[in-house]
Design an enzyme around this catalytic site. Structure first.
Site, PDB file in Angstrom:
ATOM      1  N   GLY A  14       0.964  -1.103   0.060  1.00 59.39           N
ATOM      2  CA  GLY A  14      -0.015  -0.032  -0.175  1.00 59.39           C
ATOM      3  C   GLY A  14       0.841   1.236   0.064  1.00 59.39           C
ATOM      4  N   ASN A  15       0.168   2.276   0.432  1.00 54.42           N
ATOM      5  CA  ASN A  15       0.821   3.605   0.557  1.00 54.42           C
ATOM      6  C   ASN A  15       2.200   3.541   1.164  1.00 54.42           C
ATOM      7  OD1 ASN A  15       0.397   6.800   2.174  1.00 54.42           O
ATOM      8  ND2 ASN A  15       0.574   6.489  -0.064  1.00 54.42           N
ATOM      9  N   TRP A  16       2.505   2.829   2.422  1.00 53.67           N
ATOM     10  CA  TRP A  16       3.479   2.652   3.399  1.00 53.67           C
ATOM     11  C   TRP A  16       4.500   1.560   2.795  1.00 53.67           C
ATOM     12  CZ3 TRP A  16       7.133   5.121   5.578  1.00 53.67           C
ATOM     13  CH2 TRP A  16       7.802   4.533   6.687  1.00 53.67           C
ATOM     14  N   GLY A  17       3.839   0.433   2.356  1.00 50.16           N
ATOM     15  CA  GLY A  17       4.643  -0.500   1.881  1.00 50.16           C
ATOM     16  C   GLY A  17       5.421  -0.256   0.996  1.00 50.16           C
ATOM     17  N   LYS A  55      -2.218   6.040  18.490  1.00 51.11           N
ATOM     18  CA  LYS A  55      -2.107   7.503  17.923  1.00 51.11           C
ATOM     19  C   LYS A  55      -3.084   7.831  16.806  1.00 51.11           C
ATOM     20  CE  LYS A  55      -0.269   6.845  13.837  1.00 51.11           C
ATOM     21  NZ  LYS A  55      -0.668   7.320  12.632  1.00 51.11           N
TER      22      LYS A  55
END
Ligand SMILES: NC(=O)c1ccc[n+]([C@@H]2O[C@H](COP(=O)([O-])OP(=O)(O)OC[C@H]3O[C@@H](n4cnc5c(N)ncnc54)[C@H](O)[C@@H]3O)[C@@H](O)[C@H]2O)c1
Ligand SMILES: O=P(O)(O)OC[C@H](O)CO
Length: 368
Positions: free
Chosen positions: A14-17, A207
């Site tokens: 995904g975006n972070w992966g 968070k």
């Protein structure tokens, strides 16, 4: 003869992966102990009639989840998670937390028993008996491998842009700590390793709840002082949560990137904040906004708020976490967002904290 070089697999794209694949793909080329090829498990999707894995392997761009950034050519997209992971010595877990159990079931018995996990997943899952389970513990328990964690103030797009930032790795194994740092660190992505694994992971999960609160404040137009109060009270509830459920963790961990750092970035620039602001402004459901605004990316905050609420309710501890409770009730449509401040106005953190010692009582009583 099998190669002695260590292989890395990234489970998630995904975006972070994808942003972390850009870093790891480059780093392995410089580290002699690592195999040059990095496999990346991609949940297959069709984009304009073409498979996402094929697009990534031809263009080296994840056009859906990280458009505009070129991945190193040694990062190979693989649609089958077992094919991607079976030979790996390092498994980097970076899928939205709701998919981790299914992936672990698929991988059980199909990976190297000596593999080491590193979870970048921010979230929890519900445990039997009314509690929550850490994602790294789910991975360790299901796959019978050690699993460490990486959490920090790391909005994926900014990391992919190579803007300076920090992150925190939680790892108790001293020898591995250096290897993980070498695998992840760059001159713009600085890594601090601490041994407080549970606290690092809990910070990363909680968070996201606070970020929803920050988004509600933005949606209500209450301004930065109110947002600061939500961030501060959120931090205090995060600390309380760790004190109660993970005793022995260190206060200093909250001052690492995974703690205050991530709270700040997520409450100003994250997806949870953005969708929560739109939730207040449009009256649409969180699910509808996730679909409309995030193009397939997933929110973690409302899920995590639900999981934490389930636990605090089961353990009769909702009064210890009034902010988390209010945020869950708003996300679930049980409370109007405008009630957020009423719910936290009498937060336990607002009690008088001065101890009634001699000097206090002498000064506070008017003289006869
Ligand atoms: N995006 C960020 O800025 C960021 C930064 C730090 C940490 N994180 C954390 O990293 C984790 C992953 O987030 P992300 O941003 O990479 O993902 P994302 O939000 O971009 O999620 C989409 C991913 O989920 C995959 N997916 C969809 N359905 C699936 C299924 N049924 N099974 C498996 N995968 C499926 C999609 O293919 C895609 O890869 C989350 O826990 C998040 O909190 C995200
Ligand atoms: O976009 P969010 O809200 O999922 O937050 C992303 C990262 O966790 C920020 O560090």
């Amino acid at each position: 003869m099998p190669s002695k070089l260590k292989k890395v697999c990234i489970i998630g794209s995904g975006n972070w992966g994808s942003a972390i694949a850009k870093i790891i793909g480059k780093n392995v080329q410089k580290l002699p102990q690592f195999d040059n090829e990095v496999t990346m498990y991609v949940y297959e999707e069709i984009m304009n009639g073409e498979k996402l894995t094929e697009i990534i392997n031809e263009t080296h761009e994840n056009v859906k989840y990280l458009p505009g950034h070129i991945l190193p050519e040694n990062v190979v997209a693989v649609p089958d998670v077992v094919d991607a992971a079976k030979d790996a010595d390092f498994l980097i877990f970076v899928v939205p937390h709701q998919f981790i159990r299914t992936l672990c079931s698929t991988l059980l018995g199909k990976i190297k028993p000596t593999a080491v996990g590193l979870s970048l997943i921010k979230g929890f899952d519900q445990a039997a008996g009314g509690g929550i389970e850490l994602i790294s513990h789910i991975i360790s328990r299901h796959l019978r491998i050690a699993c460490h964690v990486l959490m920090g103030a790391n909005l994926a797009g900014e990391v992919a842009n190579e803007n300076f930032c920090e992150t925190t790795i939680g790892c108790r194994n001293f020898r591995l700590a250096q290897t993980l740092k070498d695998l992840i660190e760059t001159d713009y992505f600085r890594v601090v390793v601490v041994n407080d694994e549970e606290a690092v992971e809990v910070c990363g999960a909680l968070k996201n709840i606070v970020a929803c609160g920050a988004g509600f404040v933005d949606g209500l137009g209450l301004g930065d002082n109110t947002k600061a109060a939500v961030i501060r009270l959120g931090l205090m509830e995060m600390i309380k949560f760790v004190e109660i459920f993970y005793p022995g963790c260190k206060l200093s961990t909250f001052f690492e990137s995974c703690g205050v750092g991530d709270l700040v970035t997520t409450c100003y620039g994250g997806r949870n904040r953005r969708v929560s602001e739109a939730f207040v402004k449009t009256g649409k459901s969180i699910k509808q906004l996730e679909d409309e605004l995030l193009n397939g990316q997933k929110l973690q905050g409302p899920f995590t708020a639900e999981e934490v609420n389930f636990m605090s309710k089961t353990k009769n501890m909702q009064d210890k976490f009034p902010l988390f409770t209010a945020i869950h009730n708003i996300c679930a449509g049980k409370l109007p967002a405008a009630e957020l401040i009423n719910c936290i106005r009498n937060h336990p953190e607002h009690m008088v904290k001065v101890e009634p010692d001699e000097s206090f009582s002498a000064e506070s009583e008017p003289a006869e």
